[in-house]
Design a protein around this motif. Structure first.
Motif, short mmCIF file in Angstrom:
data_model
loop_
_atom_site.label_atom_id
_atom_site.label_comp_id
_atom_site.label_asym_id
_atom_site.label_seq_id
_atom_site.Cartn_x
_atom_site.Cartn_y
_atom_site.Cartn_z
N VAL A 1 0.82 -1.21 0.00
CA VAL A 1 0.00 0.00 0.00
C VAL A 1 0.86 1.26 0.00
CG1 VAL A 1 -1.74 1.30 1.30
CG2 VAL A 1 -1.91 -1.19 1.13
N GLY A 2 1.98 1.21 0.69
CA GLY A 2 2.84 2.38 0.82
C GLY A 2 2.83 2.86 2.26
N ARG A 3 3.98 2.80 2.91
CA ARG A 3 4.05 3.17 4.32
C ARG A 3 3.67 4.63 4.55
NH1 ARG A 3 8.20 -0.53 3.71
NH2 ARG A 3 8.03 -2.31 5.13
N ALA A 4 4.15 5.51 3.67
CA ALA A 4 3.85 6.92 3.85
C ALA A 4 2.34 7.16 3.75
CB ALA A 4 4.59 7.76 2.81
N LEU A 5 1.68 6.49 2.81
CA LEU A 5 0.23 6.65 2.67
C LEU A 5 -0.49 6.18 3.92
CD1 LEU A 5 -2.31 7.31 1.08
CD2 LEU A 5 -2.17 5.05 0.02
N LEU A 6 -0.11 5.03 4.46
CA LEU A 6 -0.76 4.54 5.67
C LEU A 6 -0.55 5.49 6.84
CD1 LEU A 6 0.02 0.71 5.47
CD2 LEU A 6 -2.16 1.84 5.03
N VAL A 7 0.66 6.03 6.95
CA VAL A 7 0.96 6.97 8.04
C VAL A 7 0.09 8.21 7.92
CG1 VAL A 7 2.71 8.54 8.93
CG2 VAL A 7 3.29 6.15 8.50
N VAL A 8 -0.02 8.76 6.70
CA VAL A 8 -0.80 9.99 6.51
C VAL A 8 -2.29 9.72 6.71
CG1 VAL A 8 -1.41 11.80 4.87
CG2 VAL A 8 0.95 11.01 5.02
N LEU A 9 -2.77 8.57 6.24
CA LEU A 9 -4.18 8.24 6.45
C LEU A 9 -4.50 8.17 7.94
CD1 LEU A 9 -4.89 5.51 3.73
CD2 LEU A 9 -5.69 7.88 3.75
N ASP A 10 -3.53 7.78 8.75
CA ASP A 10 -3.75 7.70 10.19
C ASP A 10 -3.95 9.07 10.83
OD1 ASP A 10 -3.95 5.06 10.87
OD2 ASP A 10 -1.84 4.78 11.33
N THR A 11 -3.60 10.14 10.12
CA THR A 11 -3.79 11.48 10.66
C THR A 11 -5.21 11.98 10.43
OG1 THR A 11 -3.11 12.67 8.64
CG2 THR A 11 -1.37 11.99 10.18
N LEU A 12 -6.00 11.27 9.63
CA LEU A 12 -7.36 11.70 9.33
C LEU A 12 -8.33 11.21 10.40
CD1 LEU A 12 -7.50 10.83 5.50
CD2 LEU A 12 -6.84 13.01 6.57
N GLY A 13 -9.42 11.94 10.57
CA GLY A 13 -10.50 11.47 11.43
C GLY A 13 -11.23 10.31 10.76
N PRO A 14 -11.99 9.52 11.54
CA PRO A 14 -12.66 8.35 10.97
C PRO A 14 -13.53 8.66 9.75
CG PRO A 14 -12.74 8.26 13.36
CD PRO A 14 -12.16 9.60 13.00
N ALA A 15 -14.39 9.66 9.85
CA ALA A 15 -15.28 9.98 8.72
C ALA A 15 -14.48 10.49 7.53
CB ALA A 15 -16.33 11.00 9.14
N GLU A 16 -13.47 11.30 7.79
CA GLU A 16 -12.61 11.79 6.71
C GLU A 16 -11.94 10.64 5.99
OE1 GLU A 16 -10.88 16.18 7.90
OE2 GLU A 16 -9.88 14.42 8.73
N ARG A 17 -11.43 9.71 6.75
CA ARG A 17 -10.70 8.59 6.16
C ARG A 17 -11.63 7.73 5.30
NH1 ARG A 17 -6.02 5.11 9.16
NH2 ARG A 17 -5.56 3.66 7.47
N TYR B 1 12.66 0.58 5.83
CA TYR B 1 11.32 1.00 6.21
C TYR B 1 11.05 2.47 5.88
CZ TYR B 1 11.34 -3.24 9.12
OH TYR B 1 11.41 -4.53 9.58
N ALA B 2 12.05 3.21 5.47
CA ALA B 2 11.90 4.66 5.29
C ALA B 2 11.30 4.99 3.93
CB ALA B 2 13.25 5.34 5.44
N GLN B 3 10.37 5.92 3.93
CA GLN B 3 9.80 6.46 2.70
C GLN B 3 9.78 7.98 2.80
OE1 GLN B 3 5.94 4.94 1.67
NE2 GLN B 3 6.79 3.19 0.57
N THR B 4 10.05 8.63 1.68
CA THR B 4 9.99 10.09 1.67
C THR B 4 8.56 10.56 1.91
OG1 THR B 4 9.80 10.04 -0.75
CG2 THR B 4 11.99 10.44 0.18
N ALA B 5 8.44 11.73 2.52
CA ALA B 5 7.15 12.34 2.79
C ALA B 5 7.38 13.82 3.05
CB ALA B 5 6.49 11.70 4.01
N LEU B 6 6.30 14.58 3.01
CA LEU B 6 6.39 15.97 3.46
C LEU B 6 6.30 15.97 4.98
CD1 LEU B 6 4.17 18.22 1.13
CD2 LEU B 6 6.64 18.35 1.46
N VAL B 7 7.31 16.51 5.62
CA VAL B 7 7.33 16.61 7.07
C VAL B 7 7.46 18.09 7.41
CG1 VAL B 7 8.48 15.92 9.20
CG2 VAL B 7 8.44 14.35 7.25
N ASN B 8 6.41 18.65 7.98
CA ASN B 8 6.36 20.09 8.26
C ASN B 8 6.64 20.90 7.01
OD1 ASN B 8 5.74 19.58 10.94
ND2 ASN B 8 7.85 19.80 11.65
N GLY B 9 6.13 20.44 5.89
CA GLY B 9 6.20 21.20 4.65
C GLY B 9 7.48 21.04 3.86
N ALA B 10 8.45 20.28 4.36
CA ALA B 10 9.71 20.05 3.66
C ALA B 10 9.89 18.56 3.41
CB ALA B 10 10.87 20.61 4.47
#
Length: 308
Positions: free
Chosen positions: A107-123, A238-247
């Motif tokens: 699925v993509g680790r970064a995607l799963l991590v970011v999806l975890d930041t959403l509320g239930p209904a948003e997700r 295990y590392a994947q690039t992502a935007l972290v605090n906009g960078a």
């Protein structure tokens, strides 16, 4: 063939798509399998003759189950994260933590991590619409909103998933090139490659939870940082690039759950400093988003769509 056997066979035809949906909603293969099994139990107790579109009915049911599970998860105290970054898990046959690693890979680790930041209904709204092209009219009853409000819900989720870079495009591209070169060399234990991308006076600092016992939290100089990075090469997979605090940064999520994040300072195309954040309070304060175009997410079954 009795009626229940025939119904079970029809259910099995939908198992793959149901698992694909629930995996993205829950971020856990074991929980997704539980949700799909619960959908079967509800089907087996229902009047199947009155169901016009079984696939759509099952998707609705499993989505409701996932939403309830997400709400229950949100109501519980957060599980500690970042207490200790684990060593790589063996990829063996059979159910267990290694299957969660395989799910995160697909699925993509970064995607799963970011999806975890959403509320239930948003997700739920985001996953169903953006990843599986379900119309808002069908999603609205699930999240107990109007179609217009559901569309806004998914739009907010999409903005959070995609994020907004805090630097100009050219600078973002420079950061990305340096970070990706660093991660590639780190994964391969490539000392020469690391020395090429690290500035001579680079500084690496890390929260103690991110390091094995006895490893210093702060290293200075390209040679020391490169050698220290090589020692942790297995974890770099295990590392994947992502935007972290906009960078441009990276997230470490062995099983799709955030364990650590890396932030970088890039100067002149080389990494001048980087930090490994694993303290739970610091992780919780990070703004995380996907970096660049989102590729189609491979599913453990048919049914996924590219994010739109």
């Amino acid at each position: 063939m009795d009626e229940l056997t025939g119904l079970a066979e029809r259910f099995e035809e939908s198992r793959g798509p149901l698992l694909a949906v629930s995996c993205r909603m829950l971020g856990s293969l074991s929980e997704a399998e539980d949700a799909v099994q619960e959908a079967w139990l509800r089907l087996s107790r229902s009047d199947a003759e009155g169901i016009d579109n079984l696939a759509a009915w099952l998707r609705t049911v499993v989505s409701r189950i996932c939403l309830d599970m997400l709400r229950a998860r949100a109501a519980r105290p957060e599980e500690p994260v970042g207490q200790q970054l684990p060593d790589p898990l063996p990829l063996e046959d059979g159910a267990g933590p290694e299957d969660e690693v395989l799910l995160a890979d697909s699925v993509g680790r970064a995607l799963l991590v970011v999806l975890d930041t959403l509320g239930p209904a948003e997700r739920v709204a985001f996953v169903l619409h953006d990843m599986f092209a379900v119309p808002f009219e069908q999603i609205a009853p699930l999240v107990e909103r109007s179609p217009v409000a559901t569309k806004k819900l998914a739009s907010r989720a999409r903005q959070r998933v995609r994020g907004t870079p805090a630097v100009p495009a050219a600078e973002l591209a420079e950061q990305r090139a340096a970070v990706e070169a660093f991660l590639s060399a780190a994964r391969g234990g490539d000392l020469a490659g690391l020395l090429e991308v690290l500035a001579p006076d680079v500084v690496r600092s890390a929260d103690p939870a991110a390091l094995p016992a006895g490893v210093p939290a702060r290293l200075r100089g390209a040679d020391a940082v490169a050698r220290g990075t090589v020692l942790l090469a297995q974890r770099s997979r295990y590392a994947q690039t992502a935007l972290v605090n906009g960078a441009v940064g990276a997230v470490l999520a062995p099983d799709g759950r955030l364990r650590a994040a890396l932030t970088f300072t890039v100067e002149g195309g080389r990494i001048a400093a980087y930090k490994v954040i694993a303290d739970p309070a610091r992780l919780a304060g990070l703004e995380l988003a996907l970096l660049g175009p989102v590729p189609p997410a491979a599913a453990p079954g048919p049914g996924s769509q590219q994010l739109a």
